[in-house]
Design a protein around this motif. Structure first.
Motif, short mmCIF file in Angstrom:
data_model
loop_
_atom_site.label_atom_id
_atom_site.label_comp_id
_atom_site.label_asym_id
_atom_site.label_seq_id
_atom_site.Cartn_x
_atom_site.Cartn_y
_atom_site.Cartn_z
N VAL A 3 -70.72 12.37 79.01
CA VAL A 3 -70.57 10.93 78.79
C VAL A 3 -71.52 10.46 77.68
O VAL A 3 -71.15 9.67 76.81
CB VAL A 3 -70.82 10.15 80.09
CG1 VAL A 3 -70.93 8.66 79.84
CG2 VAL A 3 -69.70 10.43 81.10
N PRO A 19 -74.65 13.47 88.00
CA PRO A 19 -75.50 14.13 87.00
C PRO A 19 -74.77 15.17 86.16
O PRO A 19 -74.97 15.24 84.96
CB PRO A 19 -76.61 14.77 87.83
CG PRO A 19 -76.46 14.32 89.21
CD PRO A 19 -75.21 13.55 89.36
N THR A 58 -73.80 5.80 84.83
CA THR A 58 -73.95 5.88 86.29
C THR A 58 -72.88 6.83 86.85
O THR A 58 -72.25 6.53 87.86
CB THR A 58 -73.79 4.47 86.93
OG1 THR A 58 -72.64 3.82 86.38
CG2 THR A 58 -75.01 3.60 86.74
N1 LIG Z 1 -76.31 5.35 94.55
C1 LIG Z 1 -77.60 5.26 94.35
O1 LIG Z 1 -78.26 4.53 95.05
C2 LIG Z 1 -78.28 6.07 93.27
C3 LIG Z 1 -79.66 6.08 93.25
C4 LIG Z 1 -80.28 6.79 92.24
C5 LIG Z 1 -79.54 7.48 91.29
N2 LIG Z 1 -78.20 7.48 91.35
C6 LIG Z 1 -77.47 8.21 90.33
O2 LIG Z 1 -76.46 7.36 89.80
C7 LIG Z 1 -75.28 8.13 89.52
C8 LIG Z 1 -74.13 7.51 90.28
O3 LIG Z 1 -74.38 7.57 91.65
P1 LIG Z 1 -73.38 6.90 92.72
O4 LIG Z 1 -74.03 6.95 94.04
O5 LIG Z 1 -72.94 5.59 92.19
O6 LIG Z 1 -72.17 7.92 92.65
P2 LIG Z 1 -70.63 7.66 92.93
O7 LIG Z 1 -70.00 8.96 93.19
O8 LIG Z 1 -70.48 6.56 93.92
O9 LIG Z 1 -70.09 7.09 91.51
C9 LIG Z 1 -69.86 7.91 90.41
C10 LIG Z 1 -68.69 7.34 89.61
O10 LIG Z 1 -68.56 8.09 88.39
C11 LIG Z 1 -67.20 8.42 88.20
N3 LIG Z 1 -67.12 9.61 87.37
C12 LIG Z 1 -67.34 10.89 87.74
N4 LIG Z 1 -67.23 11.72 86.67
C13 LIG Z 1 -66.93 10.92 85.60
C14 LIG Z 1 -66.68 11.18 84.22
N5 LIG Z 1 -66.71 12.41 83.71
N6 LIG Z 1 -66.40 10.14 83.41
C15 LIG Z 1 -66.34 8.87 83.92
N7 LIG Z 1 -66.57 8.57 85.21
C16 LIG Z 1 -66.87 9.58 86.04
C17 LIG Z 1 -66.62 8.57 89.59
O11 LIG Z 1 -65.21 8.41 89.57
C18 LIG Z 1 -67.34 7.45 90.35
O12 LIG Z 1 -66.66 6.23 90.25
C19 LIG Z 1 -75.59 9.56 89.93
O13 LIG Z 1 -76.01 10.28 88.82
C20 LIG Z 1 -76.74 9.40 90.89
O14 LIG Z 1 -77.56 10.55 90.90
C21 LIG Z 1 -77.54 6.77 92.31
#
Ligand SMILES: NC(=O)c1ccc[n+]([C@@H]2O[C@H](COP(=O)([O-])OP(=O)(O)OC[C@H]3O[C@@H](n4cnc5c(N)ncnc54)[C@H](O)[C@@H]3O)[C@@H](O)[C@H]2O)c1
Ligand SMILES: NC(=O)c1ccc[n+]([C@@H]2O[C@H](COP(=O)([O-])OP(=O)(O)OC[C@H]3O[C@@H](n4cnc5c(N)ncnc54)[C@H](O)[C@@H]3O)[C@@H](O)[C@H]2O)c1
Lengths: 207, 207
Positions: free
Chosen positions: B157, B151, B148
């Motif tokens: 990861v 992208p 999560t």
């Molecule tokens: N939030 C949603 O409702 C939602 C819906 C559909 C898809 N997504 C997908 O889920 C993923 C997360 O979305 P989100 O809204 O939670 O984003 P977010 O920015 O809130 O969370 C991302 C987390 O990943 C961490 N991170 C970033 N790079 C990293 C790395 N290299 N190694 C480890 N941790 C790392 C960040 O510190 C953060 O805590 C995205 O790919 C997004 O497209 C989210």
């Protein structure tokens, strides 16, 4: 009517077309799209035949025209306002996700039945009492409702949405919803996805 | 090998079987299951034929035996430990979701690259630095990884997970992952789901 399996692949074509645009390309062949998406070439041509963009021999599809045609086909070039009900863990994650508004979906109001949440603002979106949904939705002609309440509350919330004039429901709960036949329901079923993951892993372990 | 379409329906059968048990039933017919799940009877019989439980004429399936057989088929009666990487909006919602542990999946550790999150505990699960994943996963024989992160970080990861001995990846990002052929990847693609919802609504409006 475009097949559901085609609709589910179109966002991946959009994604690779964006990558090709960033790489400076103007045209692309079905073969190249096939390589980047792992879908078979004939499937790519079939899916893209639903757009009005021709695959010109020798040069391929015009990338800008094709991307625009896919967005129009998905109605992602228009923005629809939506309501979200259930501002808990999953609901607030969805409220914070900017990517939906780039794909034609903006969440304009949210609703909950928890007094501690009503009257607050989560990721810029106000939280109202769920009892207000009918009067607000009708006034603003809201067509899409997102449900992220506990499963046992989902059917009631769906009924409220239908009664408010909402025509399409995006259901994130595992509860199967019963709605009139003219209402669209699209489910995000994480248990179905987990079932596939767990079984395929067990099959692999058994080998 | 059980078809993916069958696997995706099995959790819904489990759900209705639980409802029948709560209603005090001991046996149930394919017809009754069909009515409650909206799947055609022949589909129900075909799906349930993958369990070893017989549909006894006149009385139907033994509910307790059938539910147990489906759980075993999905390997939900065993608990697999998993790692989650990316403790943001969506990641923390998944960490807070108790229903996965009732379906054989427990998230035991989580990882992030944000110093403000490393060393904290989210919904009872410790957050480590993503750099520690390889040494920790190998020690604990973790088989399932949940992604999560944004992208653009997803492929890196995934590589780290594969290198740590993880065999199955549950990918919540829209990024297509490239992994060796023996690694299982199951995607939760909300853009694909949104594409279906938006297009079906546009088709309805056009009528
Ligand atoms: N939030 C949603 O409702 C939602 C819906 C559909 C898809 N997504 C997908 O889920 C993923 C997360 O979305 P989100 O809204 O939670 O984003 P977010 O920015 O809130 O969370 C991302 C987390 O990943 C961490 N991170 C970033 N790079 C990293 C790395 N290299 N190694 C480890 N941790 C790392 C960040 O510190 C953060 O805590 C995205 O790919 C997004 O497209 C989210
Ligand atoms: N959290 C996840 O990762 C996850 C994953 C898959 C599915 N789901 C599903 O999403 C839904 C929400 O899960 P969650 O973890 O966010 O739960 P949650 O308990 O954190 O949030 C539920 C929210 O709904 C509100 N609510 C309850 N009854 C309501 C009603 N009648 N009207 C309006 N609001 C009401 C609650 O006050 C709360 O804010 C559940 O159906 C769950 O099965 C969640």
């Amino acid at each position: 009517r475009i097949p559901t399996s085609t609709l589910k692949r179109l966002p991946q074509y959009l994604e690779v077309l964006k990558q090709f645009t960033r790489a400076g390309l103007r045209e692309v062949s079905a073969t190249k799209i096939s390589v980047f998406t792992d879908f078979h070439q004939t499937l790519v041509r079939k899916d893209l035949s639903y757009t009005s963009i021709n695959n010109v021999p020798q040069s391929g599809y015009n990338i800008k025209q094709l991307a625009k045609a896919i967005e129009e086909l998905l109605n992602w070039s228009d923005t629809s306002s939506s309501y979200l009900v259930g501002v808990g863990h999953l609901g607030s994650a969805l409220l914070g996700y900017q990517e939906f508004s780039l794909r034609g979906l903006t969440i304009v109001d949210s609703f909950d039945n928890d007094p501690a949440k009503i009257g607050t603002i989560v990721h810029g979106v106000p939280v109202h009492s769920v009892l207000e949904i009918t009067s607000l939705a009708a006034k603003k002609h809201i067509k899409i409702g997102i449900i992220t309440v506990p499963p046992e509350a989902a059917q009631l919330v769906a009924d409220l949405m239908v009664h408010s004039g909402i025509k399409a429901i995006w259901n994130f709960t595992p509860q199967k919803l019963h709605v009139p036949t003219d209402i669209i329901v699209e489910n995000v079923d994480m248990f179905a996805s987990l079932a596939v993951l767990s079984r395929r892993l067990a099959e692999k372990d058994a080998q």
